[in-house]
Write a protein that holds these residues in place. Structure first.
Motif, PDB file in Angstrom:
ATOM      1  N   THR A   1      -2.972  14.198   2.551  1.00 31.69           N
ATOM      2  CA  THR A   1      -2.743  13.337   1.398  1.00 31.69           C
ATOM      3  C   THR A   1      -3.921  12.401   1.150  1.00 31.69           C
ATOM      4  OG1 THR A   1      -1.538  11.821   2.845  1.00 31.69           O
ATOM      5  CG2 THR A   1      -0.242  13.411   1.602  1.00 31.69           C
ATOM      6  N   PHE A   2      -4.761  12.226   2.155  1.00 34.22           N
ATOM      7  CA  PHE A   2      -6.027  11.537   1.975  1.00 34.22           C
ATOM      8  C   PHE A   2      -6.978  12.008   3.066  1.00 34.22           C
ATOM      9  CE2 PHE A   2      -4.098   9.092   5.234  1.00 34.22           C
ATOM     10  CZ  PHE A   2      -2.931   8.517   4.753  1.00 34.22           C
ATOM     11  N   GLU A   3      -8.255  11.960   2.777  1.00 34.42           N
ATOM     12  CA  GLU A   3      -9.279  12.364   3.735  1.00 34.42           C
ATOM     13  C   GLU A   3     -10.290  11.240   3.875  1.00 34.42           C
ATOM     14  OE1 GLU A   3     -10.669  16.495   3.326  1.00 34.42           O
ATOM     15  OE2 GLU A   3      -9.093  16.776   1.836  1.00 34.42           O
ATOM     16  N   THR A   4     -10.849  11.107   5.055  1.00 33.25           N
ATOM     17  CA  THR A   4     -11.763  10.009   5.317  1.00 33.25           C
ATOM     18  C   THR A   4     -12.756  10.393   6.403  1.00 33.25           C
ATOM     19  OG1 THR A   4     -11.899   7.702   6.063  1.00 33.25           O
ATOM     20  CG2 THR A   4     -10.151   9.038   7.004  1.00 33.25           C
ATOM     21  N   ILE A   5     -13.916   9.763   6.370  1.00 30.58           N
ATOM     22  CA  ILE A   5     -14.887   9.956   7.453  1.00 30.58           C
ATOM     23  C   ILE A   5     -14.628   8.957   8.574  1.00 30.58           C
ATOM     24  CG2 ILE A   5     -16.653  10.880   5.915  1.00 30.58           C
ATOM     25  CD1 ILE A   5     -18.012   8.113   6.015  1.00 30.58           C
ATOM     26  N   LYS A   6     -13.764   7.970   8.313  1.00 34.54           N
ATOM     27  CA  LYS A   6     -13.471   6.957   9.320  1.00 34.54           C
ATOM     28  C   LYS A   6     -12.674   7.549  10.474  1.00 34.54           C
ATOM     29  CE  LYS A   6     -13.365   3.120   6.005  1.00 34.54           C
ATOM     30  NZ  LYS A   6     -12.533   2.041   5.407  1.00 34.54           N
ATOM     31  N   GLU A   7     -12.867   6.962  11.648  1.00 33.82           N
ATOM     32  CA  GLU A   7     -12.149   7.422  12.838  1.00 33.82           C
ATOM     33  C   GLU A   7     -11.710   6.209  13.643  1.00 33.82           C
ATOM     34  OE1 GLU A   7     -12.841  10.827  16.313  1.00 33.82           O
ATOM     35  OE2 GLU A   7     -14.175  10.702  14.566  1.00 33.82           O
ATOM     36  N   ALA A   8     -10.457   6.190  14.017  1.00 34.94           N
ATOM     37  CA  ALA A   8      -9.924   5.050  14.767  1.00 34.94           C
ATOM     38  C   ALA A   8     -10.660   4.889  16.090  1.00 34.94           C
ATOM     39  CB  ALA A   8      -8.431   5.243  15.016  1.00 34.94           C
ATOM     40  N   PRO A   9     -11.031   3.673  16.480  1.00 35.01           N
ATOM     41  CA  PRO A   9     -11.730   3.453  17.751  1.00 35.01           C
ATOM     42  C   PRO A   9     -10.838   3.664  18.966  1.00 35.01           C
ATOM     43  CG  PRO A   9     -11.277   1.360  16.672  1.00 35.01           C
ATOM     44  CD  PRO A   9     -10.913   2.427  15.686  1.00 35.01           C
ATOM     45  N   LEU A  10      -9.533   3.629  18.781  1.00 35.85           N
ATOM     46  CA  LEU A  10      -8.550   3.873  19.851  1.00 35.85           C
ATOM     47  C   LEU A  10      -8.680   2.866  20.996  1.00 35.85           C
ATOM     48  CD1 LEU A  10      -8.724   7.801  20.062  1.00 35.85           C
ATOM     49  CD2 LEU A  10      -7.449   6.352  18.468  1.00 35.85           C
ATOM     50  N   ASN A  11      -8.988   1.636  20.662  1.00 33.96           N
ATOM     51  CA  ASN A  11      -9.141   0.610  21.700  1.00 33.96           C
ATOM     52  C   ASN A  11      -8.109  -0.510  21.581  1.00 33.96           C
ATOM     53  OD1 ASN A  11     -10.095  -0.669  19.429  1.00 33.96           O
ATOM     54  ND2 ASN A  11     -12.228  -0.785  20.124  1.00 33.96           N
ATOM     55  N   THR A  12      -7.163  -0.355  20.658  1.00 33.41           N
ATOM     56  CA  THR A  12      -6.089  -1.345  20.560  1.00 33.41           C
ATOM     57  C   THR A  12      -4.934  -0.929  21.459  1.00 33.41           C
ATOM     58  OG1 THR A  12      -5.063  -0.192  18.696  1.00 33.41           O
ATOM     59  CG2 THR A  12      -6.673  -1.901  18.170  1.00 33.41           C
ATOM     60  N   LYS A  13      -4.204  -1.902  21.964  1.00 33.64           N
ATOM     61  CA  LYS A  13      -3.080  -1.598  22.858  1.00 33.64           C
ATOM     62  C   LYS A  13      -1.799  -1.457  22.037  1.00 33.64           C
ATOM     63  CE  LYS A  13      -5.131  -3.744  26.926  1.00 33.64           C
ATOM     64  NZ  LYS A  13      -4.974  -4.702  28.045  1.00 33.64           N
ATOM     65  N   SER A  14      -1.835  -0.451  21.168  1.00 39.63           N
ATOM     66  CA  SER A  14      -0.695  -0.247  20.272  1.00 39.63           C
ATOM     67  C   SER A  14      -0.606   1.201  19.833  1.00 39.63           C
ATOM     68  CB  SER A  14      -0.818  -1.159  19.043  1.00 39.63           C
ATOM     69  OG  SER A  14      -2.002  -0.870  18.320  1.00 39.63           O
ATOM     70  N   ALA A  15       0.629   1.631  19.555  1.00 36.07           N
ATOM     71  CA  ALA A  15       0.905   2.968  19.033  1.00 36.07           C
ATOM     72  C   ALA A  15       1.614   2.801  17.688  1.00 36.07           C
ATOM     73  CB  ALA A  15       1.783   3.750  19.997  1.00 36.07           C
ATOM     74  N   ILE A  16       1.550   3.837  16.876  1.00 39.93           N
ATOM     75  CA  ILE A  16       2.120   3.771  15.537  1.00 39.93           C
ATOM     76  C   ILE A  16       3.013   4.971  15.263  1.00 39.93           C
ATOM     77  CG2 ILE A  16       0.106   4.934  14.510  1.00 39.93           C
ATOM     78  CD1 ILE A  16       0.546   3.271  11.981  1.00 39.93           C
ATOM     79  N   THR A  17       4.041   4.746  14.444  1.00 38.37           N
ATOM     80  CA  THR A  17       4.847   5.825  13.891  1.00 38.37           C
ATOM     81  C   THR A  17       5.229   5.407  12.482  1.00 38.37           C
ATOM     82  OG1 THR A  17       6.723   7.309  14.298  1.00 38.37           O
ATOM     83  CG2 THR A  17       7.080   4.964  14.713  1.00 38.37           C
ATOM     84  N   VAL A  18       5.422   6.400  11.606  1.00 39.61           N
ATOM     85  CA  VAL A  18       5.652   6.123  10.186  1.00 39.61           C
ATOM     86  C   VAL A  18       6.769   7.020   9.666  1.00 39.61           C
ATOM     87  CG1 VAL A  18       4.608   6.076   7.881  1.00 39.61           C
ATOM     88  CG2 VAL A  18       3.193   5.576   9.895  1.00 39.61           C
ATOM     89  N   GLY A  19       7.673   6.444   8.870  1.00 43.50           N
ATOM     90  CA  GLY A  19       8.715   7.263   8.255  1.00 43.50           C
ATOM     91  C   GLY A  19       9.906   6.448   7.807  1.00 43.50           C
ATOM     92  N   ARG A  20      10.847   7.123   7.169  1.00 44.05           N
ATOM     93  CA  ARG A  20      12.078   6.460   6.750  1.00 44.05           C
ATOM     94  C   ARG A  20      12.873   6.028   7.975  1.00 44.05           C
ATOM     95  NH1 ARG A  20      12.176  11.128   4.347  1.00 44.05           N
ATOM     96  NH2 ARG A  20      13.977  11.783   5.575  1.00 44.05           N
ATOM     97  N   LEU A  21      13.516   4.887   7.862  1.00 40.70           N
ATOM     98  CA  LEU A  21      14.367   4.399   8.950  1.00 40.70           C
ATOM     99  C   LEU A  21      15.750   5.028   8.780  1.00 40.70           C
ATOM    100  CD1 LEU A  21      13.355   0.614   9.023  1.00 40.70           C
ATOM    101  CD2 LEU A  21      12.211   2.585  10.064  1.00 40.70           C
ATOM    102  N   ASP A  22      15.879   6.247   9.308  1.00 38.85           N
ATOM    103  CA  ASP A  22      17.154   6.955   9.222  1.00 38.85           C
ATOM    104  C   ASP A  22      17.294   7.883  10.412  1.00 38.85           C
ATOM    105  OD1 ASP A  22      15.522   9.149   8.690  1.00 38.85           O
ATOM    106  OD2 ASP A  22      16.108   9.335   6.587  1.00 38.85           O
TER     107      ASP A  22
END
Length: 379
Positions: free
Chosen positions: A194-215
């Motif tokens: 749905t989108f493209e980028t040359i950016k890349e996460a540094p992966l140095n934060t102490k956190s994880a992510i998830t995305v979606g409807r709360l169901d």
């Protein structure tokens, strides 16, 4: 080429609406196709995703959703009247405008599209969900036997309605295998990024992510329990859940019950999820079922390693186990927690998998996927 798409509405910020918008914009801007989108329940609302001005929008104002709470007999009669109006309009429109392809996104028109007598128009449908999604929905929401029976009946009706179409396009290889048992017109095409980028996460934060409807489908209740295991070993890590939905209170209470108020955050909805992918160090998914798992490909394009339950359908076609992430047996909470902890404890592996994730996302690029659609249209 003239293509008419049929979808219930375009005002929702859903995955189906987003993908359709991306595809039709591409077809107009790169191939100069003549595109019309017919909706039934738009109610004068602006499409959530931006559409090229050359795309024609027609809303029939049938508003099927308005009769859902009517008494059963009245509901049925109203539905049949609306279906007759819709069928008559669509048949006339396709004939009068000499449309090359009519593509259903499996809204109300799927029940009659195959019956339309339109010479010269190829009738197709694209499915953004698995074949047995209604049964999966009933199971995940603990619905009654009647709900499950209705789901079974609707699946049979969908089979009948799509067998004689020119093509039925499905999202995954697993879907293709399921549908090929009953159909000879199946084509498999993945959703594009749905989108493209040359950016890349540094992966140095102490956190994880998830995305979606709360169901129920997205299984965030599972993930909260899994994160409770993770923070026993790594109390300095947090989980960010992005999205909104009917389970917000339920999940909030679960977080409090587990004493995770400072470890798990319900972040709500954002119109800039790209930055959030870049600010986290891995993507997690514990869905009960999926049609494809587009969030996995989104996270991949930002170079996040992926850890997911191996649910039906999609994750196993996006994640190569041990290369760009991990597939975990469904409901194996401890196994999921262990994989997450392994990535937390091994930064070099995390970054290697993140790089591999970025690389593997290229097969879902818009140009790659749209080339498959254009070849299909020109057959």
């Amino acid at each position: 080429m003239k293509i008419t798409y049929c979808i219930n509405s375009l005002y929702n910020p859903g995955g189906m609406e987003r993908v359709l918008s991306i595809k039709v914009n591409y077809l107009v801007q790169k191939k100069n196709y003549d595109i019309t989108i017919i909706t039934t329940d738009q109610k004068n609302r602006t499409p959530f995703f931006t559409l090229d001005k050359r795309i024609k929008l027609i809303d029939l104002g049938l508003n099927y959703s308005d009769h859902y709470n009517q008494p059963l007999i009245k509901k049925y009669i109203t539905y049949r009247i609306k279906q007759k109006k819709y069928s008559h309009f669509l048949e006339s429109y396709l004939k009068n405008n000499k449309v090359d392809i009519c593509m259903s996104l499996c809204g109300k028109e799927i029940d009659f599209l195959y019956k339309l007598k339109v010479i010269g128009t190829k009738k197709m449908a694209e499915l953004h969900f698995a074949k047995k999604f209604r049964s999966q929905f009933a199971d995940s929401n603990n619905k009654s036997f009647i709900w499950k029976l209705l789901g079974y009946i609707r699946t049979l009706q969908l089979e009948r309605a799509t067998k004689s179409l020119s093509k039925l396009i499905v999202l995954t290889k697993e879907d293709e295998k399921d549908w090929s048992k009953t159909h000879s017109n199946i084509v498999q095409i993945y959703n594009p990024l749905t989108f493209e980028t040359i950016k890349e996460a540094p992966l140095n934060t102490k956190s994880a992510i998830t995305v979606g409807r709360l169901d129920a489908q997205k299984g965030f209740d599972y993930l909260i329990d899994i994160w409770a295991l993770v923070v026993k070993k790594h109390p300095d890590w947090v989980l960010n859940i992005w999205g909104g939905g009917i389970w917000e209170d339920k999940l909030s209470n679960q977080i409090k019950k587990n004493g995770l108020e400072n470890k798990v955050y319900l972040r709500g909805v954002t119109d800039n999820i790209q930055d959030e992918y870049l600010n986290n160090s891995m993507y997690l998914m514990t869905s009960r079922y999926e049609g494809f798992g587009m969030v996995l490909t989104e996270a991949s394009t930002f170079g996040l390693p992926l850890v997911s339950f191996d649910c039906n359908h999609g994750p196993s076609e996006i994640i190569k186990n041990g290369y760009n992430g991990y597939l975990v047996k469904e409901l194996d909470f401890e196994g999921m927690a262990n994989r997450i902890c392994y990535l937390i404890e091994n930064e070099s592996i995390r970054k290697e998998m993140g790089h591999n994730s970025k690389t593997s996302s290229h097969k879902f690029s818009l140009d790659t996927i749209m080339d498959k659609w254009i070849k299909l249209f020109n057959v």
